[in-house]
Each structure stands twice: as C-alpha cells, then as structure tokens.
Write a protein that holds these residues in place. Structure first.
Motif, PDB file in Angstrom:
ATOM      1  N   ALA A 205      19.345 -34.159   2.560  1.00 27.64           N
ATOM      2  CA  ALA A 205      20.534 -34.671   1.489  1.00 27.64           C
ATOM      3  C   ALA A 205      21.234 -33.486   0.964  1.00 27.64           C
ATOM      4  O   ALA A 205      22.442 -33.187   0.856  1.00 27.64           O
ATOM      5  N   HIS A 206      20.469 -32.721   0.390  1.00 31.77           N
ATOM      6  CA  HIS A 206      21.026 -31.724  -0.368  1.00 31.77           C
ATOM      7  C   HIS A 206      21.479 -30.462   0.483  1.00 31.77           C
ATOM      8  O   HIS A 206      22.324 -29.540   0.324  1.00 31.77           O
ATOM      9  N   LEU A 207      21.000 -30.318   1.454  1.00 36.30           N
ATOM     10  CA  LEU A 207      21.259 -29.029   2.299  1.00 36.30           C
ATOM     11  C   LEU A 207      21.922 -29.469   3.783  1.00 36.30           C
ATOM     12  O   LEU A 207      23.091 -29.167   4.040  1.00 36.30           O
ATOM     13  N   ASP A 212      28.861 -33.062   4.944  1.00 36.64           N
ATOM     14  CA  ASP A 212      29.422 -33.960   5.952  1.00 36.64           C
ATOM     15  C   ASP A 212      30.078 -35.415   5.634  1.00 36.64           C
ATOM     16  O   ASP A 212      30.589 -36.107   6.604  1.00 36.64           O
ATOM     17  N   PHE A 213      29.760 -35.585   4.100  1.00 37.59           N
ATOM     18  CA  PHE A 213      30.439 -37.093   3.705  1.00 37.59           C
ATOM     19  C   PHE A 213      31.614 -36.704   2.906  1.00 37.59           C
ATOM     20  O   PHE A 213      31.933 -35.624   2.412  1.00 37.59           O
ATOM     21  N   ALA A 220      24.058 -36.595  -4.921  1.00 37.70           N
ATOM     22  CA  ALA A 220      23.566 -37.820  -5.832  1.00 37.70           C
ATOM     23  C   ALA A 220      22.275 -38.655  -5.263  1.00 37.70           C
ATOM     24  O   ALA A 220      21.651 -39.691  -5.789  1.00 37.70           O
ATOM     25  N   THR A 221      21.914 -38.205  -4.161  1.00 37.49           N
ATOM     26  CA  THR A 221      20.617 -38.762  -3.358  1.00 37.49           C
ATOM     27  C   THR A 221      19.331 -38.702  -4.193  1.00 37.49           C
ATOM     28  O   THR A 221      19.177 -37.343  -4.827  1.00 37.49           O
ATOM     29  N   GLY A 430      20.298 -24.937   8.048  1.00 41.01           N
ATOM     30  CA  GLY A 430      20.097 -26.151   7.774  1.00 41.01           C
ATOM     31  C   GLY A 430      20.608 -27.330   8.879  1.00 41.01           C
ATOM     32  O   GLY A 430      20.330 -28.356   8.386  1.00 41.01           O
ATOM     33  N   TYR A 431      20.988 -26.838   9.847  1.00 36.46           N
ATOM     34  CA  TYR A 431      21.259 -27.887  10.926  1.00 36.46           C
ATOM     35  C   TYR A 431      20.077 -28.506  11.573  1.00 36.46           C
ATOM     36  O   TYR A 431      19.190 -27.906  11.705  1.00 36.46           O
TER      37      TYR A 431
END
Lengths: 449, 449
Positions: A205-207, A212-213, A220-221, A430-431
């Motif tokens: 989520a954080h990396l 992407d969104f 906020a996850t 992080g990919y």
C-alpha cells in the motif's frame, strides 16, 4: 505382523522379512509409497536414491511448493512458477521413482494398500505419509470464505486477487465509510505467516501502490494484525517479538494482542466485542493436520497430528511412517518436533536411512533426533528477525541472511536467478512483478458489478 | 451533432467545439475515455502524453497482456506475470491518466456516456473503443467447453492445465485406446496461433516430457493440426506455408488441410466425416470482435468489426473512434487493415495525434494509412518464418529474429530479462519453468477422480 522383539533395535521392530514377503518384484526391491511431495516427502524420495527400493511418490498437485515464500505470491512479489516445481521433473533421472498425480482417500493397513479417490488401490511394502497440514479455523469453518488461509498456490492467487481488487474497488467507491472498509486489511494470527503478510501488505500500500491511484490515498490503508496470544512470533525470544511489533508499527501496521477474533463475516471481524469493518480478512492463525490419522485409525493429538514413535512409525506397524506437519513426534527432550521445513526434511532423511538399513538388513538407526537450526521471519523489505541459538539478529543483516538462505534452498539455477531478479526490483524500487488479478474461468464479470 | 462541412478535413468533420461544449473541466481539457488496454488502447494513452487531454483508460482486467506470447504460457514455457503488466503501474507517473478496472456494458452516444456493468456512467468528450476480439466458433458456441480458445491469461492457464493433465491421466490409464485418446492433441486452425500451439505441444511431448513418465511413452503423443483452408499460414507466401508444413511434420505434427471440423465433443472431433478420438482440443480457428458495434448501433462486418471511416471514427460521430481488432478499417489500397499488434498500435498513434490536433485546433491529419511491417510466426524452438516484404526468411535465422523482436517489444527491463532467462532454459535443455497444474479454488479434487 510379527514383532521381532529379539531384535536389538530400541523399538524392537524388524522390517526386512515382512517387506520381502509381500513384494512382487523379482529382485525383491521393496515398494516404498510416499504420499505428499512437500519438504518431507521430497526428502524421503531424494534420500532413497540407490538404496534399493522402488519408489512411488503421490501428490494431488503436480508440483512441489516452496511454502516459506508463498506469502510473496499472495502479495504479488513473486509469480507462481518461481516457487513451484513439477514433481515429475525433479525425479526425471531417477528410474526407480514413479510420480503419480492422484488423491489418496485412505489406507488399508491390513492389505498394505493405499486407496485412491478414483477407486484404484496401490500396494506398498513401506508407506510414508507426509501429507502436511491445512489451515484450521478452530471449529469455525464457516469463516473460511471470508478469511482465506495460505497453503496452496491457489490460496495465494486468491489472496492476491482479493487484496488487489480491494484497492481497485476503493478507487471507484464514492462512500467514505465503504471505502475505508475496502482499504482495511485484517490479518489474523501473529506467527511468521501473519507477520510476513501484514508487513508485505503495508509495504504494498505505502510503497508499491503509492503513485498508482487517483481517487484513493493508499496511505489511508489500514493493516490490522490480530493475535490472540500475548505477543507476536511466540517461538522467538521476547526481545525479538518486541522488535517485530515495533518494526511492524513503523510500517503502519496496527497490532492487537491478547484477544481472539470471535466472528468473521463479509462485513469484517469482531474482536474484544467490537466490530472492525474490513473487506479483506486473511487467516494465518492455525493449522490442522491432513486426515492421515483417520486413514490409519490411529491416535492423534489435538491438531490432528498422528502420534508416532521414536523411529517415526505408527504404534504397532513398523511399515508405516508419518513425518512432517502430519506427525506429532517427540524429541528425547520431551518436546514436540516443530512444524518447520527443516524438521520435515530431517525426518525424511531419517526415514530414508532407516529404510535403506532395513533393505541391507543392517542395524536400525538410533531414535530420530531433531536438530533445531533456528527460526527466521521477515517483517518488511529490509527487516527480519533471526533466532539461531546463540545467534540472535534483527534488522537489515537478519534480512540479508533470510534472503540468502531462502535463495539457497530454492531448487535449480533458473528459479534462484528468477527470484533474485524479482527481488531486485521489489526491494529497490518497490515494483512487484506479479500484480495480476486473475480468475477461474468466467468469474471475472461478477466481481466488477 | 453539427457536421462542419466547411472544414478542410477529408471527412468534413470538426471536433473542437463539441468537445469544449460538453467538458466540465475548468480549463476545458477534453475527457478522453479509452476502453481496452490492449496494444491499441495502450498506444492511444501513451501517445496522448502532454497533448492536453484528461484520459481515463478502462479495462475489465487489471493487466495489459502481450498476446503474441500467450501460447507460451499455455505451453508452460513462460509464467503469467512474464507477459502481463498492471495497467495502473504503466501509467503511474502520468497524472493526466486515470485507470479504471471496470466492465463496459454500452455507450450512450447521445448523452456521451459510457455505461458500466455496475450501473454507473462515465461521461466522455472523445471515446476510443479498443476492445479487441474473442475467439469465434462460427455459430457453434456449444463447442467452447471442449475446444477452448486462447485470448486471456485464464484461457492460457486453462489450456496449460488441460494439456499437462492429459499426460498425467495417460500415465494412470490402463486401457490402450483411452490412453491413445489422452495422448492425442487436436489444434483447430492453421494461422500463427495454431501453428505455434501445435509446434510447442509436439516439442513439450517429445523433448520436455521425454524422461518424465514411466508408464506412457511421450513419443506416442499425436498432435494433429486441422486447417479448413488449402494451406497453413495463409497470410504468408506459399513457399513459407510449405516450409512451415514440412517443419511441423518433422516435429511429428500430423497436418490435415482442406476440410473443416464439423463436430467437437468430449470424445474428440469429426473432420471429413471421420471421428478422431482426442481428450484435448484447442481452438485457434477464428475470432469475433467484441460487441462494440452493438453498443454503438452502427454497421459491422461479418466478423463483428465496426466499419470505420478513413480517420477511424464511426459514421456520423466524429467523437467516437474504434481501433484494433474491433475495427474494420480499409486502407487506401482497399484492403482491410489486418488484426495485428502493429496495426492496432499505428491506429492508436494516429488517433492520439488526431485528438492532439483537435485540442490545439490544428488541421486534422491525412487519412489513416497502415504501414505493413511483416508477418512472423514460430514453428518450434529453432524454427520460424518471417515475411517482411522483400525479406523472406525461414529456419534458425528467422527464429532468432522472432526472439529478438519479441523481447524488444516486451515492456520493462525486468520482464525482458525474465523472459530471456526462461527461454534460455527452454531452448537449451527443453526445461519449461511453468509446468504447473493450477486450479480455480476447489476444482482440483474432481479432476483426479
């Protein structure tokens, strides 16, 4: 079956005669049937090389799975084929080994037959059951659809789909409360799998998804790790547990200790009397051994594991061995052998050695003794904990050790290179190379409605 | 919609005013909605960079798929993640692009809205439909369960499972006739996909699986390629078709030309009045465009492709473009633009350029002109055919060219390295890294009975 008590084996068992008696091989090579191609079963077959047996290995999957890295398939870092090998291919050069894709339904210990679900029977002289364990819901099997566990490649692909889909749905969700539930991931169980899942989802989520969104904020996850016991990673030292808790909190994981989950539903979980709305719940809380004890009609412990003697045979039958997560073996120190890959492998080696000695009519080995090599768990992409006797490590050095050990234990040069390649990307930028939402056949359409 | 016939565009279309009129963006950036993230749709979005549009790309899958290598997933040489990329990740740095995982159900051209299956609508100023094609059974849709086609990752994993499972079942089958049917693979359709599937299955049997089985002889495997037309690869020259036929025969593929399949069932196929018993049938015979023509209520050709004008818009609506396999575009030479990845990409570039010119109120481009770059097809692991205008090649050199071109067109360094790594193994020792039989959830058990 005659129990040759004059034998000097500590168990008073003898095998040679009963094996030869039932064998229909002209040269009296005993037929060893191994059920399950996990770490234990594979090791038995590998160590039986040139021991004079005819080996059949049965698994209901066509592949051996490197379970310690399964959570990385679930979290989109590795692809399915990077941690799985066709069993048949592993033994292609062993003409003494036959691989069968089949499901076992029972054992006729009297007639020395394995019963398959397609109705056929398979005779054995020596049987080794290494059928592993499934996750257990402690009597709440109704929770399974809401809180999938992680044991097979299919489980991992299902979890990967659910996790990625939750973010996709959140991107399209106008209602803030609903969006918050879509961005809440609950992991139940604070053992290594739970810790690893929670850490990797937080990093996803954080990396990975950071840029992407457009509508949602991946920051906020919420990732919530729930453990009923008083601390995470109970098999590690308290200091390492504490380190793990703090490291996960730094990654943004919320940790709840000391209270069990009392309800799982499509709406979320209930813990300590409070309802936590969450779209995605993952189960890493408990395992239940496969039904080997039922097949054998023999005694099992609470987790369903077959109670075996010091030579890993079942009581009263020197021709049936049970190893790995399916067995409750007790060391000389009175402790139960843990459900770890190295333990299963050691048991596999022991059983193969014992069978080889029987065939050569040599003295049986001393009782099985488990040599504990230590515990390892990763927390995030640069953090791990290592507990190896006097060597206790946490942080980046532990993480490098974890990485090297896991790459070392993969099978074959191609998979080692491939995993190293995937990790290079994941750990540097992080990919994650396997962020695929894939379906069973036509299921896709319903998820998008 | 006003048709500005005073415009000097060859179509007499004008876009700028109607775009600005409906836009609710303060700075009047037109909203371009692209449906489908195949080669065409992806190219539109990529080429729209810095052109002043707000872009939304919709796909019902979360990944772009490199379809030319899909048959290699079906034949266990490559893993799913090696030929698929999350669409969202491809555009993570493009703040003007929004990615939506959603399924389109229709288009309201009057209100300029795209209708999604979840009931929401998405307004557009310009719409680009690049929704591709599915395989077509020419009216015999009942054949689909017996003869799956190859368009999605799920299709490829299904075919991989069926092919590998046929060998596994044959290993356990005592009846010789039944075993022969299990070892018979029928591929229907002699285009590039059919040729590639037949070649790779023949090599899987004779090379990869050679040492793996004990009861069956993988050399007894029959691969039958059926083509209703007079020759294989009809878009290539006759000489290359002939080369392909001979090369496949050398690999052990039986080729039947000139007669269509008249029946597919769980028992096999019927061709030329004769029944061929076969457990595995693969469909590579025809495609049908996605339902874009129905959504738009506009004219389509026999294959369901939307008939578009010289600027790739639909008749009477300058704001709707259709490209790729969904469109029937006619070149200046009167020939239909072929359903190839380079054609879809060229159309994507053309549409993005046209939109960019509209936004800047510049003169529209000349009509779309397809530049044919050639045809390529592999036959086996060291053989291919290349037909590029005056350059016509067959054999090993063509195969190296095919390899280099395909690796070049993959996206990203990691996937290129990973595919090159997998091919190194497959092409040197015949090992295929993705020989996994995986299932949708709990389906496994029924297959083994």
């Amino acid at each position: 079956m005659r129990q040759d008590t004059s034998n000097d084996s500590p168990l008073g068992l003898s095998g040679g005669h009963s094996i030869a008696a039932k064998s229909d091989y002209s040269n009296a090579r005993p037929r060893v049937v191994v059920v399950g191609a996990g770490f234990g079963g594979l090791e038995v077959v590998q160590s039986l090389a040139k021991k004079g047996a005819d080996v059949t290995i049965i698994d209901r999957r066509n592949h051996h799975l490197f379970q310690p890295l399964l959570y990385q398939v679930a979290s989109a870092s590795l692809s399915t084929s990077e941690i799985a090998w066709p069993i048949r291919a592993l033994f292609r050069k062993r003409k003494d080994v036959r691989t069968l894709l089949a499901e076992v339904d029972g054992v006729d210990a009297q007639a020395q037959n394995v019963l398959l679900t397609d109705g056929t029977t398979l005779p054995y002289d020596i049987l080794v059951l290494a059928t592993g364990a499934r996750h257990s819901y402690f009597g709440n099997d109704a929770w399974e659809p809401y809180a999938p566990g992680l044991k097979s490649l299919e489980d991992a692909v299902t979890i990967r789909r659910r996790v990625l889909l939750a973010f996709e749905k959140a991107e399209r969700e106008p209602d803030p409360a609903r969006r918050a539930a879509l961005q809440t991931f609950v992991v139940i169980g604070g053992g290594p799998t739970g810790v690893e899942l929670a850490g990797t989802i937080a990093e996803l989520a954080h990396l990975t998804l950071k840029q992407d969104f457009r509508s949602i904020d991946p920051d906020a996850t919420k990732v919530i790790l729930i453990e009923a016991g008083p601390r995470l990673l109970p098999v590690f030292t308290e200091k390492l547990s504490d380190y793990t808790r703090k490291a996960l909190q730094k990654l943004g994981v919320e940790i709840r200790l000391g209270k069990p989950v009392t309800e799982c539903s499509s709406e979320g979980v209930t813990v300590d009397g409070k309802h936590l709305p969450a779209e995605t719940i993952l189960w890493a809380a408990g395992v239940q051994a496969s039904p080997a004890a039922r097949w054998l009609n023999t005694e099992a412990d609470r987790a369903g594991r077959v109670i075996v003697g010091p030579d890993l045979t079942i009581p009263g039958n020197p021709n049936i061995f049970v190893i790995g997560d399916t067995a409750a073996a007790t060391g000389e120190d009175g402790k139960t052998v843990p459900g770890l890959a190295p333990a299963a492998k050691q048991q596999g080696q022991y059983v193969a050695d014992l069978i080889g000695r029987r065939i050569k009519l040599k003295k049986p080995p001393s009782p099985f003794r488990y040599r504990h090599q230590g515990n390892l768990a990763t927390i995030g992409r640069r953090l791990a904990v290592v507990d190896m006797g006097r060597l206790k490590l946490s942080g980046t050095l532990a993480w490098w050790m974890w990485k090297l050990i896991h790459i070392y234990f993969l099978i074959g040069v191609q998979n080692r290179l491939s995993v190293a390649l995937s990790w290079t990307w994941t750990h540097s930028i992080g990919y994650r190379s396997s962020r695929l939402i894939t379906y069973a056949d036509q299921q896709a359409d319903t998820d998008l409605k």
